[in-house]
Scaffold this motif. Structure first.
Motif, PDB file in Angstrom:
ATOM      1  N   PRO A 158     -35.490  35.735 -54.942  1.00  0.00           N
ATOM      2  CA  PRO A 158     -37.010  36.136 -53.594  1.00  0.00           C
ATOM      3  C   PRO A 158     -37.614  37.016 -54.208  1.00  0.00           C
ATOM      4  O   PRO A 158     -38.780  36.133 -53.993  1.00  0.00           O
ATOM      5  CB  PRO A 158     -35.345  36.513 -52.598  1.00  0.00           C
ATOM      6  N   GLU A 159     -37.071  38.252 -54.903  1.00  0.00           N
ATOM      7  CA  GLU A 159     -38.908  38.876 -55.087  1.00  0.00           C
ATOM      8  C   GLU A 159     -39.372  38.069 -56.086  1.00  0.00           C
ATOM      9  O   GLU A 159     -40.386  38.081 -55.881  1.00  0.00           O
ATOM     10  CB  GLU A 159     -37.625  40.294 -55.481  1.00  0.00           C
ATOM     11  N   GLN A 160     -38.749  37.681 -56.752  1.00  0.00           N
ATOM     12  CA  GLN A 160     -38.998  36.968 -58.153  1.00  0.00           C
ATOM     13  C   GLN A 160     -39.990  35.968 -57.952  1.00  0.00           C
ATOM     14  O   GLN A 160     -41.020  35.159 -58.291  1.00  0.00           O
ATOM     15  CB  GLN A 160     -38.590  37.129 -59.204  1.00  0.00           C
ATOM     16  N   ARG A 161     -39.736  35.182 -56.488  1.00  0.00           N
ATOM     17  CA  ARG A 161     -40.388  33.877 -56.546  1.00  0.00           C
ATOM     18  C   ARG A 161     -40.449  33.006 -57.290  1.00  0.00           C
ATOM     19  O   ARG A 161     -40.226  32.297 -57.835  1.00  0.00           O
ATOM     20  CB  ARG A 161     -41.272  34.156 -55.808  1.00  0.00           C
ATOM     21  N   ILE A 162     -38.390  32.985 -57.512  1.00  0.00           N
ATOM     22  CA  ILE A 162     -38.335  32.097 -58.711  1.00  0.00           C
ATOM     23  C   ILE A 162     -37.508  31.043 -57.934  1.00  0.00           C
ATOM     24  O   ILE A 162     -35.422  31.679 -57.661  1.00  0.00           O
ATOM     25  CB  ILE A 162     -37.716  32.848 -60.227  1.00  0.00           C
ATOM     26  N   LEU A 163     -37.042  29.848 -58.350  1.00  0.00           N
ATOM     27  CA  LEU A 163     -35.805  28.790 -58.435  1.00  0.00           C
ATOM     28  C   LEU A 163     -35.391  28.333 -59.654  1.00  0.00           C
ATOM     29  O   LEU A 163     -36.747  27.787 -60.379  1.00  0.00           O
ATOM     30  CB  LEU A 163     -36.113  28.031 -57.273  1.00  0.00           C
ATOM     31  N   THR A 164     -34.636  28.516 -59.896  1.00  0.00           N
ATOM     32  CA  THR A 164     -33.599  28.155 -61.211  1.00  0.00           C
ATOM     33  C   THR A 164     -32.568  26.759 -60.757  1.00  0.00           C
ATOM     34  O   THR A 164     -31.724  27.020 -59.879  1.00  0.00           O
ATOM     35  CB  THR A 164     -32.678  29.475 -62.137  1.00  0.00           C
ATOM     36  N   ALA A 165     -32.498  25.715 -61.121  1.00  0.00           N
ATOM     37  CA  ALA A 165     -31.957  24.425 -61.081  1.00  0.00           C
ATOM     38  C   ALA A 165     -31.711  23.683 -62.219  1.00  0.00           C
ATOM     39  O   ALA A 165     -32.644  22.741 -62.217  1.00  0.00           O
ATOM     40  CB  ALA A 165     -32.880  23.825 -59.564  1.00  0.00           C
ATOM     41  N   ILE A 166     -30.640  23.969 -62.951  1.00  0.00           N
ATOM     42  CA  ILE A 166     -30.113  23.573 -64.378  1.00  0.00           C
ATOM     43  C   ILE A 166     -30.441  21.992 -63.689  1.00  0.00           C
ATOM     44  O   ILE A 166     -29.428  21.352 -63.010  1.00  0.00           O
ATOM     45  CB  ILE A 166     -29.602  24.823 -64.827  1.00  0.00           C
ATOM     46  N   ASP A 167     -30.951  20.869 -64.600  1.00  0.00           N
ATOM     47  CA  ASP A 167     -31.063  19.369 -64.896  1.00  0.00           C
ATOM     48  C   ASP A 167     -31.064  19.072 -63.031  1.00  0.00           C
ATOM     49  O   ASP A 167     -30.695  17.655 -62.730  1.00  0.00           O
ATOM     50  CB  ASP A 167     -29.451  19.760 -65.144  1.00  0.00           C
ATOM     51  N   SER A 168     -31.612  19.727 -62.239  1.00  0.00           N
ATOM     52  CA  SER A 168     -32.197  18.945 -61.485  1.00  0.00           C
ATOM     53  C   SER A 168     -33.230  18.252 -61.736  1.00  0.00           C
ATOM     54  O   SER A 168     -33.199  16.850 -61.273  1.00  0.00           O
ATOM     55  CB  SER A 168     -33.158  20.265 -60.070  1.00  0.00           C
TER      56      SER A 168
END
Length: 302
Positions: A158-168
């Motif tokens: 949340p602090e970096q505003r990154i979502l990692t969603a591998i193979d989405s």
């Protein structure tokens, strides 16, 4: 030789240097790294490095990319899910004290695989959510259903505003191979809605060299909705027995009847798909039939 629609420039991504990897700063101590075929990310903390996955297509170049940025040791490895194309080089990262974190469903799959290249996690969680506080950095791991494989995680910084969603999905490209081998197509559709509920600027999706935005997620959602609409229209237009008769399939060969019927449904659905997708997403022509096949069967049976 097969002819393919040229990949739009915006879908190609940056060139990969001769080193075989490219590191991209994502902000807040987070970095993306790609081989061109796969991508993942790592987070540099005050005392260490948290890595998500270890794809074989990066192999030891993942370590080289991290060392290019920091001399901090790798202290945590998070498995997004159990598939070997994303964690099949995890054995290269193993050091004394390394914490390997995953959902318990991922741990069960790895245990059954008996693959030395995918070390068992030594920290697991059950249920739908856990929060990690590592050197003051917050990572939220959420399991919202089997949209790709049991145990697949959304990893939110949340602090970096990154979502990692591998193979989405594949950023600026059509999803490949039956919605990235989605085991349950309705869950894949739900996952796109779930992703858009997060607060993020950057999404790391696991393949090719591009890192995406919420707009890219929304574009993929629009695309798969067009797949579903087109498949539903085609299912209402193509009759199984008529398709089989038109193809000259004997009435006692029911397997062949199903095959030619679904082939005809997919072909009709492709005619209903907006032609603009060839310009909006790379690889649409390559994977359109695959994706329509998966969606059409889902519309028919789910």
């Amino acid at each position: 030789m097969a002819e393919y629609t040229p990949v739009p420039e915006f879908a190609k991504g940056p060139d990969i240097p001769d080193s075989g990897y490219l590191v991209t700063e994502l902000g807040g101590g987070a970095y993306g790294i790609s081989s061109g075929m796969v991508n993942t990310m790592f987070l540099v903390t005050k005392r260490g490095v948290v890595v998500v996955d270890a794809p074989p297509d990066l192999d030891e170049r993942l370590l080289a990319g991290i060392e290019e940025v920091t001399s901090n040791p790798i202290t945590h490895l998070i498995y997004s899910h159990a598939h070997a194309d994303h964690i099949g080089s995890a054995h290269l990262l193993v050091r004394n004290g390394l914490k390997i974190i995953a959902h318990e469903a991922t741990a069960e799959f790895i245990q059954e695989s008996h693959d030395d290249h995918r070390p068992l996690p030594n920290e697991t969680f059950s249920g739908t959510r856990t929060e990690l506080k590592i050197d003051g950095e917050l990572l939220v791991l959420e399991y919202k259903g089997d949209w790709h494989q049991p145990g697949n995680l959304f990893i939110h910084l949340p602090e970096q505003r990154i979502l990692t969603a591998i193979d989405s999905f594949t950023v600026k490209n059509a999803p490949f191979f039956r919605l990235l081998f989605a085991p349950h197509v309705p869950a894949y559709f739900t996952a796109m809605d779930d992703m858009l509920e997060y607060d993020f600027d950057t999404v790391v999706s696991g393949h090719m060299s591009l890192f995406g935005t919420p707009e890219d997620v929304a574009t993929n959602r629009e695309y798969i909705q067009d797949l579903r609409t087109s498949a539903a229209e085609a299912l209402g237009e193509v009759d199984l027995r008529q398709a089989a008769a038109d193809a000259g399939v004997p009435s006692d060969n029911r397997q062949a009847q199903l095959k030619v019927w679904m082939d005809a449904v997919v072909a009709r659905a492709a005619e209903h798909m907006p032609e603009s997708w060839d310009q909006r997403l790379g690889g649409n022509d390559i994977f359109l039939a695959d994706n329509l096949n998966a969606v059409a069967w889902s519309v028919f049976i789910d």
